[in-house]
Design an enzyme around this catalytic site. Sequence first.
Site, PDB file in Angstrom:
ATOM      1  N   HIS A  44      71.551  26.119 -47.171  1.00  0.00           N
ATOM      2  CA  HIS A  44      70.671  24.985 -46.917  1.00  0.00           C
ATOM      3  C   HIS A  44      71.388  23.823 -46.228  1.00  0.00           C
ATOM      4  CE1 HIS A  44      67.363  26.789 -48.990  1.00  0.00           C
ATOM      5  NE2 HIS A  44      67.996  26.845 -50.142  1.00  0.00           N
ATOM      6  N   ARG A  87      78.794  28.697 -50.095  1.00  0.00           N
ATOM      7  CA  ARG A  87      77.521  29.296 -50.523  1.00  0.00           C
ATOM      8  C   ARG A  87      76.936  29.943 -49.268  1.00  0.00           C
ATOM      9  NH1 ARG A  87      72.282  27.503 -52.970  1.00  0.00           N
ATOM     10  NH2 ARG A  87      72.210  25.748 -51.534  1.00  0.00           N
ATOM     11  N   GLU A 162      68.841  31.935 -60.219  1.00  0.00           N
ATOM     12  CA  GLU A 162      67.899  30.886 -59.809  1.00  0.00           C
ATOM     13  C   GLU A 162      66.470  31.394 -59.666  1.00  0.00           C
ATOM     14  OE1 GLU A 162      69.088  29.459 -55.962  1.00  0.00           O
ATOM     15  OE2 GLU A 162      69.650  31.450 -55.258  1.00  0.00           O
ATOM     16  N   ASP A 188      65.773  25.691 -58.004  1.00  0.00           N
ATOM     17  CA  ASP A 188      64.997  26.922 -57.938  1.00  0.00           C
ATOM     18  C   ASP A 188      64.724  27.486 -59.327  1.00  0.00           C
ATOM     19  OD1 ASP A 188      64.474  27.215 -55.198  1.00  0.00           O
ATOM     20  OD2 ASP A 188      66.486  27.960 -54.835  1.00  0.00           O
TER      21      ASP A 188
END
Length: 268
Positions: A44, A87, A162, A188
């Site tokens: 993200h 990530r 998540e 999430d």
Amino acid sequence: MTNFAARLRAREQLVGYWVVLDAPPSTERIARVGYDYVVLDAQHGLLSTRGILDGLTAIDAAGAGRGAMRVGGASVEAGDATVGLVRVEANNATPIGRALDAGATGVIVPLVDTAEDAAYAVRAAKYPPSGIRSYGPTRGGLRIGPVPAESDAATVVLAMIETASGLANVEEICATPGLDGIYVGPSDLCLAVGGKFPGDPDVRDVFDAAVVRIAEAAAAAGVAAGIHTNDGTTAKRRLTEGYTYATVSSDVDHLEGIAAEHLAVVKG
């Protein structure tokens, strides 16, 4: 070679930071503060492949030049150098291998729903015979040497919990051979347990129960348990609740928050 992997596997308490901006000078300064790790968010965050490489290089540069320093007017003694984690954008061998080739000490893999998903992430991060990672250590080889087994020992694989499926299967996921730990994505996870938005107070009890269950599953399996938090106070609390590593906020959140705070002071 960093001992970060050994410390994480021993379930030592570690504290990290989250980076979403492609701004190597600021990433370097953050890495000098004293966090155990800094995560570059390729899912993200606003980071390209080149941004990941530049961010990891900045983190390493901070460690190479880090000694006793002053941060916010206080003297801070250098300890183990901060390491860079990534990530990755997906549970796929290509982004996982690319992050490790760029010099990441480990990968956080999103949207892991099952033990089979976790096992695939482990294989993607490890060289044969235990994995499927293609041999091309490039920059990663600067620190870990050319021997694949050394890379496997020095890098970590963390699976994100998540989703509703991930929570339902968390005990099996934590028991996956070769998995070093799990990482809770609270936004999430809150949606996964029925929240209308991240932090929805209507599902606070069920969310808190999920957070406890995840930490207990990791402890039972003997793997590290990590979680993202919005601030240092929450991170400290999670570490007292059984989590072994916690990440504090992010560069973009702090940039906005501190700017707004100073503006409010000026305007009274």
